[in-house]
Design an enzyme around this catalytic site. Structure first.
Site, PDB file in Angstrom:
ATOM      1  N   HIS A   1      32.479  30.143  39.629  1.00 14.24           N
ATOM      2  CA  HIS A   1      33.409  29.310  40.394  1.00 14.24           C
ATOM      3  C   HIS A   1      33.123  27.842  40.113  1.00 14.24           C
ATOM      4  O   HIS A   1      32.001  27.376  40.292  1.00 14.24           O
ATOM      5  CB  HIS A   1      33.294  29.620  41.885  1.00 14.24           C
ATOM      6  CG  HIS A   1      33.804  30.984  42.228  1.00 14.24           C
ATOM      7  ND1 HIS A   1      33.185  31.818  43.118  1.00 14.24           N
ATOM      8  CD2 HIS A   1      34.901  31.646  41.771  1.00 14.24           C
ATOM      9  CE1 HIS A   1      33.880  32.947  43.206  1.00 14.24           C
ATOM     10  NE2 HIS A   1      34.917  32.866  42.389  1.00 14.24           N
ATOM     11  N   ALA A   2      34.165  27.138  39.702  1.00 15.28           N
ATOM     12  CA  ALA A   2      34.006  25.784  39.177  1.00 15.28           C
ATOM     13  C   ALA A   2      33.320  24.802  40.130  1.00 15.28           C
ATOM     14  O   ALA A   2      32.411  24.078  39.738  1.00 15.28           O
ATOM     15  CB  ALA A   2      35.379  25.256  38.779  1.00 15.28           C
ATOM     16  N   ARG A   3      33.747  24.782  41.381  1.00 12.78           N
ATOM     17  CA  ARG A   3      33.282  23.741  42.305  1.00 12.78           C
ATOM     18  C   ARG A   3      31.862  23.949  42.819  1.00 12.78           C
ATOM     19  O   ARG A   3      31.307  23.095  43.496  1.00 12.78           O
ATOM     20  CB  ARG A   3      34.237  23.679  43.487  1.00 12.78           C
ATOM     21  CG  ARG A   3      34.262  24.976  44.299  1.00 12.78           C
ATOM     22  CD  ARG A   3      35.454  25.028  45.223  1.00 12.78           C
ATOM     23  NE  ARG A   3      35.541  26.318  45.896  1.00 12.78           N
ATOM     24  CZ  ARG A   3      36.582  26.693  46.637  1.00 12.78           C
ATOM     25  NH1 ARG A   3      37.608  25.880  46.769  1.00 12.78           N
ATOM     26  NH2 ARG A   3      36.606  27.873  47.215  1.00 12.78           N
ATOM     27  N   GLU A   4      31.252  25.086  42.510  1.00 11.71           N
ATOM     28  CA  GLU A   4      29.925  25.400  43.050  1.00 11.71           C
ATOM     29  C   GLU A   4      28.851  24.828  42.123  1.00 11.71           C
ATOM     30  O   GLU A   4      28.129  25.551  41.447  1.00 11.71           O
ATOM     31  CB  GLU A   4      29.813  26.923  43.240  1.00 11.71           C
ATOM     32  CG  GLU A   4      30.874  27.430  44.210  1.00 11.71           C
ATOM     33  CD  GLU A   4      31.073  28.949  44.205  1.00 11.71           C
ATOM     34  OE1 GLU A   4      30.259  29.665  43.590  1.00 11.71           O
ATOM     35  OE2 GLU A   4      32.053  29.411  44.824  1.00 11.71           O
TER      36      GLU A   4
ATOM     37  N   TYR B   1      31.906  39.022  53.083  1.00  6.96           N
ATOM     38  CA  TYR B   1      33.242  39.576  53.322  1.00  6.96           C
ATOM     39  C   TYR B   1      33.524  40.611  52.247  1.00  6.96           C
ATOM     40  O   TYR B   1      32.793  40.696  51.251  1.00  6.96           O
ATOM     41  CB  TYR B   1      34.324  38.493  53.302  1.00  6.96           C
ATOM     42  CG  TYR B   1      34.189  37.458  52.208  1.00  6.96           C
ATOM     43  CD1 TYR B   1      34.276  37.802  50.871  1.00  6.96           C
ATOM     44  CD2 TYR B   1      33.968  36.121  52.518  1.00  6.96           C
ATOM     45  CE1 TYR B   1      34.159  36.858  49.868  1.00  6.96           C
ATOM     46  CE2 TYR B   1      33.842  35.161  51.518  1.00  6.96           C
ATOM     47  CZ  TYR B   1      33.945  35.535  50.200  1.00  6.96           C
ATOM     48  OH  TYR B   1      33.813  34.600  49.212  1.00  6.96           O
TER      49      TYR B   1
ATOM     50  N   HIS C   1      26.113  31.507  42.971  1.00  5.71           N
ATOM     51  CA  HIS C   1      27.252  30.890  43.640  1.00  5.71           C
ATOM     52  C   HIS C   1      26.746  29.936  44.722  1.00  5.71           C
ATOM     53  O   HIS C   1      25.558  29.825  44.964  1.00  5.71           O
ATOM     54  CB  HIS C   1      28.096  31.969  44.329  1.00  5.71           C
ATOM     55  CG  HIS C   1      28.810  32.884  43.392  1.00  5.71           C
ATOM     56  ND1 HIS C   1      30.142  32.788  43.149  1.00  5.71           N
ATOM     57  CD2 HIS C   1      28.358  33.917  42.630  1.00  5.71           C
ATOM     58  CE1 HIS C   1      30.512  33.715  42.292  1.00  5.71           C
ATOM     59  NE2 HIS C   1      29.435  34.429  41.954  1.00  5.71           N
ATOM     60  N   ALA C   2      27.675  29.302  45.390  1.00  6.72           N
ATOM     61  CA  ALA C   2      27.380  28.492  46.578  1.00  6.72           C
ATOM     62  C   ALA C   2      28.644  28.511  47.421  1.00  6.72           C
ATOM     63  O   ALA C   2      29.734  28.683  46.884  1.00  6.72           O
ATOM     64  CB  ALA C   2      27.045  27.060  46.173  1.00  6.72           C
ATOM     65  N   TYR C   3      28.577  28.316  48.692  1.00  9.42           N
ATOM     66  CA  TYR C   3      27.363  28.112  49.444  1.00  9.42           C
ATOM     67  C   TYR C   3      27.357  29.079  50.621  1.00  9.42           C
ATOM     68  O   TYR C   3      28.419  29.535  51.040  1.00  9.42           O
ATOM     69  CB  TYR C   3      27.306  26.668  50.000  1.00  9.42           C
ATOM     70  CG  TYR C   3      28.546  26.320  50.818  1.00  9.42           C
ATOM     71  CD1 TYR C   3      28.576  26.535  52.204  1.00  9.42           C
ATOM     72  CD2 TYR C   3      29.682  25.830  50.190  1.00  9.42           C
ATOM     73  CE1 TYR C   3      29.719  26.244  52.942  1.00  9.42           C
ATOM     74  CE2 TYR C   3      30.830  25.544  50.927  1.00  9.42           C
ATOM     75  CZ  TYR C   3      30.842  25.749  52.297  1.00  9.42           C
ATOM     76  OH  TYR C   3      31.985  25.487  53.008  1.00  9.42           O
TER      77      TYR C   3
ATOM     78  N   ARG D   1      38.351  26.004  41.864  1.00 13.46           N
ATOM     79  CA  ARG D   1      37.517  27.212  41.900  1.00 13.46           C
ATOM     80  C   ARG D   1      37.750  28.120  40.692  1.00 13.46           C
ATOM     81  O   ARG D   1      36.822  28.697  40.138  1.00 13.46           O
ATOM     82  CB  ARG D   1      37.866  27.980  43.184  1.00 13.46           C
ATOM     83  CG  ARG D   1      37.310  29.393  43.289  1.00 13.46           C
ATOM     84  CD  ARG D   1      37.762  30.007  44.612  1.00 13.46           C
ATOM     85  NE  ARG D   1      37.558  31.442  44.689  1.00 13.46           N
ATOM     86  CZ  ARG D   1      36.521  32.015  45.289  1.00 13.46           C
ATOM     87  NH1 ARG D   1      35.574  31.282  45.804  1.00 13.46           N
ATOM     88  NH2 ARG D   1      36.417  33.325  45.355  1.00 13.46           N
TER      89      ARG D   1
ATOM     90  N   ASN E   1      35.856  35.808  39.655  1.00 13.79           N
ATOM     91  CA  ASN E   1      35.052  36.791  40.372  1.00 13.79           C
ATOM     92  C   ASN E   1      35.925  37.807  41.120  1.00 13.79           C
ATOM     93  O   ASN E   1      35.481  38.475  42.049  1.00 13.79           O
ATOM     94  CB  ASN E   1      34.091  36.100  41.350  1.00 13.79           C
ATOM     95  CG  ASN E   1      32.866  36.943  41.628  1.00 13.79           C
ATOM     96  OD1 ASN E   1      32.442  37.734  40.773  1.00 13.79           O
ATOM     97  ND2 ASN E   1      32.302  36.807  42.819  1.00 13.79           N
ATOM     98  N   ARG E   2      37.199  37.906  40.702  1.00 11.90           N
ATOM     99  CA  ARG E   2      38.104  38.953  41.208  1.00 11.90           C
ATOM    100  C   ARG E   2      38.779  39.654  40.026  1.00 11.90           C
ATOM    101  O   ARG E   2      39.694  40.432  40.213  1.00 11.90           O
ATOM    102  CB  ARG E   2      39.208  38.345  42.105  1.00 11.90           C
ATOM    103  CG  ARG E   2      38.716  37.617  43.334  1.00 11.90           C
ATOM    104  CD  ARG E   2      38.159  38.560  44.388  1.00 11.90           C
ATOM    105  NE  ARG E   2      37.780  37.834  45.606  1.00 11.90           N
ATOM    106  CZ  ARG E   2      36.654  37.141  45.752  1.00 11.90           C
ATOM    107  NH1 ARG E   2      35.767  37.091  44.775  1.00 11.90           N
ATOM    108  NH2 ARG E   2      36.393  36.516  46.886  1.00 11.90           N
TER     109      ARG E   2
ATOM    110  N   GLU F   1      24.152  33.139  47.076  1.00 12.11           N
ATOM    111  CA  GLU F   1      24.964  32.036  47.592  1.00 12.11           C
ATOM    112  C   GLU F   1      23.946  30.977  47.986  1.00 12.11           C
ATOM    113  O   GLU F   1      23.253  31.107  48.984  1.00 12.11           O
ATOM    114  CB  GLU F   1      25.779  32.471  48.820  1.00 12.11           C
ATOM    115  CG  GLU F   1      26.879  33.479  48.533  1.00 12.11           C
ATOM    116  CD  GLU F   1      28.108  32.859  47.861  1.00 12.11           C
ATOM    117  OE1 GLU F   1      28.192  31.614  47.752  1.00 12.11           O
ATOM    118  OE2 GLU F   1      28.977  33.640  47.438  1.00 12.11           O
TER     119      GLU F   1
HETATM  120 ZN   LIG Z   1      31.401  31.476  44.156  1.00 10.41          ZN
END
Ligand SMILES: [Zn+2]
Ligand SMILES: *[C@@H]1O[C@H](CO)[C@@H](O)[C@H](O)[C@H]1NC(C)=O
Ligand SMILES: *[C@@H]1O[C@H](CO)[C@@H](O)[C@H](O)[C@H]1NC(C)=O
Length: 368
Positions: free
Chosen positions: A127-130, A307, A255-257, A185, A202-203, A329
């Site tokens: 995920h880009a923003r992490e 989740y 990943h984060a967060y 993301r 990631n999906r 995370e």
């Molecule tokens: Zn992520």
């Protein structure tokens, strides 16, 4: 996974922009969030958390993050109208410069010894923003190279295992999060029917693809893509892992967060067959992590502590025979969220390293 074609001159320009202290100048991003405001609400009970979630939905808030079903005391961050802070300084920016030039291929670490050696896969930045993810992968490589001689545990790890490290899984998305949209993301692939770009990498994996916790709509942040492995990044890594799945013992994805150490399943509420070995590895890893600065991580199956989400890389790795599949995370639990400040990069990497080493040492022992 094409090269972002980002020249030194462009980086310098970017550094100059970020060097100006006024927060207004941090809006290098396009105006996806122009005039937005951050509202932080801390629900005290499950009920309040539920109400807040509904409010966020009703007002079409761009990003609404909760800490998971049991996180009543965790922060709920709603992004509304008008501005957020920009804690990253140019020093932190200099990290990804070197990173991007080397991130096109996985790094391969480990002493060449026997023909057959087991391996550990590590990827960061699906995920880009992490941003803390790619920082950790880089840290891992640095630590491995610098402490191989002085640290017996590291030596043992590298003598007995190969490490495949992918520092930035989603290179195009990561690049875009630096240049246009800090909260991007997904990947950057185009869609034939919609103007929205990108797929949630990631999906996009072939494991209950686009079932619960994923979206068929190309404009959603959890868009699963037109078909499994539609993204070249996912396809390439899936191919790499499939070819080597017999000797890859662990899959670790960063990943984060949320401060969580997650293991399968993500797509359903059920116990994995190897529950006790995986659970004890996770349990020890979070204790080891905590020993550095007292930072607490939750651990458990992703579906129950975070989740339900389908088509994730972790579930895919597990289903393809990699017995230890984990998703970290990293820090924090929402105070800074994706904008984790520069001062917290080093402590976060240091403690995470303890967890990774602990899991790795666990792999070298027999588990029943
Ligand atoms: Zn992520
Ligand atoms: C996981 O379980 C399978 C069979 O249920 C077994 O073959 C495998 O060795 C187990 N792996 C671990 C790490 O316990
Ligand atoms: C892993 O962590 C546990 C819990 O802190 C600790 O008892 C164990 O010694 C650690 N193992 C290694 C190899 O670091």
């Amino acid at each position: 996974m094409k090269s972002p074609g980002w020249t030194a001159a462009q980086w310098l320009l970017c550094l100059l922009f970020w060097g100006i202290p006024e927060p207004e100048h941090c809006y290098l991003y396009n105006n996806r969030y122009a005039g937005d405001k951050v509202i932080r609400l801390v629900p005290e009970t499950e009920g309040e958390a539920h109400v807040l979630k509904n409010i966020c939905h009703q007002f079409k808030v761009s990003s609404c993050t909760t800490g998971g079903p049991m996180a009543a005391q965790q922060h709920l961050l709603c992004l509304g109208r008008n501005g957020y802070r920009c804690p990253y300084s140019p020093k932190w920016l200099s990290n990804p410069v070197s990173l991007l030039t080397t991130s096109q291929h996985p790094v391969h670490l480990g002493r060449r010894s026997r023909a057959y050696k087991r391996a550990v896969w590590i990827d960061c930045g699906i995920h880009a923003r992490e941003w803390i993810g790619p920082a950790f992968c880089q840290w891992f490589v640095k630590e491995a190279l610098q402490t191989y001689r002085s640290d017996p545990a590291m030596r043992k790890m590298l003598n007995h295992l190969y490490f495949y490290i992918m520092p930035v899984f989603n290179v195009d998305g990561y690049h875009f999060s630096w240049t246009n949209d800090r909260f991007w993301r997904k990947t950057r692939s185009r869609n034939s029917r919609f103007r929205c770009r990108g797929v949630d990498a990631n999906r996009n994996w072939k494991v209950n693809w686009c079932d619960e916790g994923a979206s068929f709509h190309p404009c959603d942040d959890t868009y699963c893509g037109p078909f499994p492995e539609s993204e070249p990044e996912v396809k390439a890594v899936a191919h790499f892992l499939r070819k080597r799945r017999k000797h890859i013992r662990a899959y670790l994805s960063f990943h984060a967060y949320a401060q969580m150490l997650l293991y399968p399943y993500s797509y359903k509420y059920a116990k994995i067959p190897n529950f006790s070995c995986v659970e004890s590895a996770a349990y020890n890893a979070v204790i080891a992590l905590h020993s550095a600065y007292g930072v607490r991580y939750q651990h458990g199956p992703a579906s129950s502590i975070l989740y339900v989400s389908s088509g994730s890389s972790m579930d895919w790795a597990y289903k393809n025979g990699i017995p230890y599949a984990f998703a970290f995370e990293l820090r924090d639990t929402g105070h800074f969220g994706f904008l984790l400040p520069e001062s917290l990069i080093k402590p976060t990497c240091t403690e995470t390293m303890l967890a990774v080493k602990n899991i790795t040492m666990h792999l070298l022992k027999k588990c029943h």
